[in-house]
Scaffold this active site. Sequence first.
Site, PDB file in Angstrom:
ATOM      1  N   HIS A  70      -3.197   7.345   2.624  1.00 18.75           N
ATOM      2  CA  HIS A  70      -3.597   6.044   2.095  1.00 18.75           C
ATOM      3  C   HIS A  70      -4.953   5.695   2.706  1.00 18.75           C
ATOM      4  O   HIS A  70      -5.212   5.952   3.871  1.00 18.75           O
ATOM      5  CB  HIS A  70      -2.556   4.989   2.475  1.00 18.75           C
ATOM      6  CG  HIS A  70      -3.009   3.597   2.174  1.00 18.75           C
ATOM      7  ND1 HIS A  70      -3.510   3.243   0.942  1.00 18.75           N
ATOM      8  CD2 HIS A  70      -3.076   2.478   2.947  1.00 18.75           C
ATOM      9  CE1 HIS A  70      -3.850   1.967   0.958  1.00 18.75           C
ATOM     10  NE2 HIS A  70      -3.603   1.481   2.167  1.00 18.75           N
TER      11      HIS A  70
ATOM     12  N   ASN B 258      -9.962   0.212  -0.083  1.00 18.01           N
ATOM     13  CA  ASN B 258      -8.504   0.290  -0.094  1.00 18.01           C
ATOM     14  C   ASN B 258      -7.997  -0.221  -1.443  1.00 18.01           C
ATOM     15  O   ASN B 258      -8.098  -1.410  -1.723  1.00 18.01           O
ATOM     16  CB  ASN B 258      -7.968  -0.565   1.071  1.00 18.01           C
ATOM     17  CG  ASN B 258      -6.450  -0.585   1.139  1.00 18.01           C
ATOM     18  OD1 ASN B 258      -5.767  -0.131   0.228  1.00 18.01           O
ATOM     19  ND2 ASN B 258      -5.932  -1.135   2.230  1.00 18.01           N
TER      20      ASN B 258
ATOM     21  N   CYS C 101       0.804  -1.228   0.000  1.00 16.26           N
ATOM     22  CA  CYS C 101       0.000   0.000   0.000  1.00 16.26           C
ATOM     23  C   CYS C 101       0.837   1.279   0.000  1.00 16.26           C
ATOM     24  O   CYS C 101       0.313   2.357  -0.266  1.00 16.26           O
ATOM     25  CB  CYS C 101      -0.946   0.009   1.191  1.00 16.26           C
ATOM     26  SG  CYS C 101      -2.121  -1.335   1.120  1.00 16.26           S
TER      27      CYS C 101
HETATM   28  N1  ACO Z   1     -18.199  -8.371   9.609  1.00 17.70           N
HETATM   29  C1  ACO Z   1     -18.599  -8.639  10.860  1.00 17.70           C
HETATM   30  N2  ACO Z   1     -17.730  -8.996  11.841  1.00 17.70           N
HETATM   31  C2  ACO Z   1     -16.422  -9.060  11.511  1.00 17.70           C
HETATM   32  C3  ACO Z   1     -15.943  -8.784  10.221  1.00 17.70           C
HETATM   33  C4  ACO Z   1     -16.898  -8.433   9.240  1.00 17.70           C
HETATM   34  N3  ACO Z   1     -16.558  -8.142   7.972  1.00 17.70           N
HETATM   35  N4  ACO Z   1     -14.603  -8.936  10.194  1.00 17.70           N
HETATM   36  C5  ACO Z   1     -14.233  -9.270  11.433  1.00 17.70           C
HETATM   37  N5  ACO Z   1     -15.330  -9.364  12.249  1.00 17.70           N
HETATM   38  C6  ACO Z   1     -15.393  -9.699  13.659  1.00 17.70           C
HETATM   39  C7  ACO Z   1     -14.188 -10.497  14.124  1.00 17.70           C
HETATM   40  O1  ACO Z   1     -14.401 -11.872  13.898  1.00 17.70           O
HETATM   41  C8  ACO Z   1     -14.170 -10.151  15.601  1.00 17.70           C
HETATM   42  O2  ACO Z   1     -15.127 -10.940  16.266  1.00 17.70           O
HETATM   43  P1  ACO Z   1     -14.836 -11.492  17.766  1.00 17.70           P
HETATM   44  O3  ACO Z   1     -14.722 -10.258  18.627  1.00 17.70           O
HETATM   45  O4  ACO Z   1     -16.055 -12.315  18.038  1.00 17.70           O
HETATM   46  O5  ACO Z   1     -13.560 -12.273  17.672  1.00 17.70           O
HETATM   47  C9  ACO Z   1     -14.649  -8.692  15.669  1.00 17.70           C
HETATM   48  O6  ACO Z   1     -15.356  -8.493  14.430  1.00 17.70           O
HETATM   49  C10 ACO Z   1     -13.543  -7.674  15.797  1.00 17.70           C
HETATM   50  O7  ACO Z   1     -12.520  -7.956  14.836  1.00 17.70           O
HETATM   51  P2  ACO Z   1     -11.232  -7.041  14.687  1.00 17.70           P
HETATM   52  O8  ACO Z   1     -10.344  -7.647  13.641  1.00 17.70           O
HETATM   53  O9  ACO Z   1     -10.647  -6.796  16.041  1.00 17.70           O
HETATM   54  O10 ACO Z   1     -11.912  -5.697  14.132  1.00 17.70           O
HETATM   55  P3  ACO Z   1     -11.270  -4.289  13.949  1.00 17.70           P
HETATM   56  O11 ACO Z   1     -12.047  -3.282  14.657  1.00 17.70           O
HETATM   57  O12 ACO Z   1      -9.786  -4.302  14.168  1.00 17.70           O
HETATM   58  O13 ACO Z   1     -11.510  -4.017  12.379  1.00 17.70           O
HETATM   59  C11 ACO Z   1     -10.215  -4.035  10.335  1.00 17.70           C
HETATM   60  C12 ACO Z   1     -10.938  -4.874  11.404  1.00 17.70           C
HETATM   61  C13 ACO Z   1     -11.243  -3.169   9.669  1.00 17.70           C
HETATM   62  C14 ACO Z   1      -9.564  -4.977   9.349  1.00 17.70           C
HETATM   63  C15 ACO Z   1      -9.147  -3.136  11.009  1.00 17.70           C
HETATM   64  O14 ACO Z   1      -8.386  -3.896  11.924  1.00 17.70           O
HETATM   65  C16 ACO Z   1      -8.188  -2.481  10.030  1.00 17.70           C
HETATM   66  O15 ACO Z   1      -8.566  -1.621   9.264  1.00 17.70           O
HETATM   67  N6  ACO Z   1      -6.882  -2.817  10.098  1.00 17.70           N
HETATM   68  C17 ACO Z   1      -5.810  -2.123   9.330  1.00 17.70           C
HETATM   69  C18 ACO Z   1      -5.789  -2.491   7.884  1.00 17.70           C
HETATM   70  C19 ACO Z   1      -4.608  -1.815   7.219  1.00 17.70           C
HETATM   71  O16 ACO Z   1      -4.295  -0.661   7.448  1.00 17.70           O
HETATM   72  N7  ACO Z   1      -3.849  -2.549   6.401  1.00 17.70           N
HETATM   73  C20 ACO Z   1      -2.644  -1.996   5.817  1.00 17.70           C
HETATM   74  C21 ACO Z   1      -2.804  -1.664   4.426  1.00 17.70           C
HETATM   75  S1  ACO Z   1      -3.304  -3.054   3.438  1.00 17.70           S
HETATM   76  C22 ACO Z   1      -1.936  -3.559   2.479  1.00 17.70           C
HETATM   77  O17 ACO Z   1      -0.815  -3.166   2.652  1.00 17.70           O
HETATM   78  C23 ACO Z   1      -2.188  -4.629   1.426  1.00 17.70           C
END
Ligand code: ACO
Length: 322
Positions: free
Chosen positions: A249, A279, A114
């Site tokens: 980003h 993204n 990214c």
């Molecule tokens: N729908 C419903 N529930 C979901 C979903 C979904 N799509 N995805 C995950 N959950 C659930 C999980 O199973 C978890 O359930 P649990 O509490 O029962 O275990 C709960 O939701 C919380 O999951 P988290 O992963 O802790 O959720 P979070 O608030 O962190 O959001 C996200 C997830 C959106 C992916 C976030 O962590 C994020 O944006 N991370 C950074 C991504 C990023 O910047 N990547 C770098 C660039 S990408 C690249 O370089 C290719």
Amino acid sequence: MTRYSRVIGTGGYLPEEIRTNEHISNTVDTSDSWIFERTGIKSRHIAAKHETASSMAEIAARQAIAAAACDLEDIDIIIVATGTPDRVYPSTGCLLQQRLGIKNCVAFDIQAACSGSIFALSIADQYIKSGAAKKVLVVGTEICSRIVDWTDRSTCILFGDGAGAVLLAVSEETGILSTHIHSDGEYEDLLYCPNPQVATDANGQQAGYINMRGNEVFKVAVNTLGRIVDETLEANNMDKSEIDWLVPHQANIRIIAATAKKLKMSMDQVVVTLETQGNTSSASVLLAFNEAVRDGRIQRGQVVLLEAFGAGFTWGSALIRY
Ligand code: ACO
């Protein structure tokens, strides 16, 4: 003469098909409200079967070249940032060179997930500042939809397809003020995409899909982007208040908001495309920059901070006086 890299044209391309959160919630256990609240995303563009990273790059590049009224033969270097190249080789840069029909330039790809477009801008700037090149075309292009596991709700909600481009030219007027790029290979396990045709990786993972421990990536991203803001301001002896626009980003609205808060910026000064694009990895910063230039938000003379964070981990910034 002090040489600067000045942006003389921008372009962008988004595929026609729009996939909404509702669409996705028909196939995996998720909902529009969960996705929007946790990420800021409502929909994303998905490339058609016939489209590739190079075909999308061509459209964005031609727009940037037209905006600059630049002769194709004047382009010295094409740098394409992509994690979803058409082929292992030739590079997408060479395929773009062929599509544009430019004979006498050098073309290559860089891969920094990214952060790709920031890395590409940084490389382009070094060539221009040193006097080795006069015009450099930088493109970020991604078909993330083809490396996403559409049964994995933790990743398939996040990504989209598209291409963004800028054409840089040597100038005595200020342009890119500084670029800052970093890598830390220690974090491979938190975010990776295997290349199943080449090797089975250490985890025995075969499928070529994005694997991400989102929550852990999130925390590192917020801290790291906070540090890159400080580094960029210090290098330019500049105060937060001197930045007119933040072009981040587009991974998660909460990550973007944290960086804006660190800069004491209102969200009105932040270019956000996430809601309708998701993204788009290395395309996202250039797509957002193009959008805000074309709709007149970013004006000549204003100071714009571009930043990104991605797999590697990689991260970086570019401070531009547009
Ligand atoms: N729908 C419903 N529930 C979901 C979903 C979904 N799509 N995805 C995950 N959950 C659930 C999980 O199973 C978890 O359930 P649990 O509490 O029962 O275990 C709960 O939701 C919380 O999951 P988290 O992963 O802790 O959720 P979070 O608030 O962190 O959001 C996200 C997830 C959106 C992916 C976030 O962590 C994020 O944006 N991370 C950074 C991504 C990023 O910047 N990547 C770098 C660039 S990408 C690249 O370089 C290719």
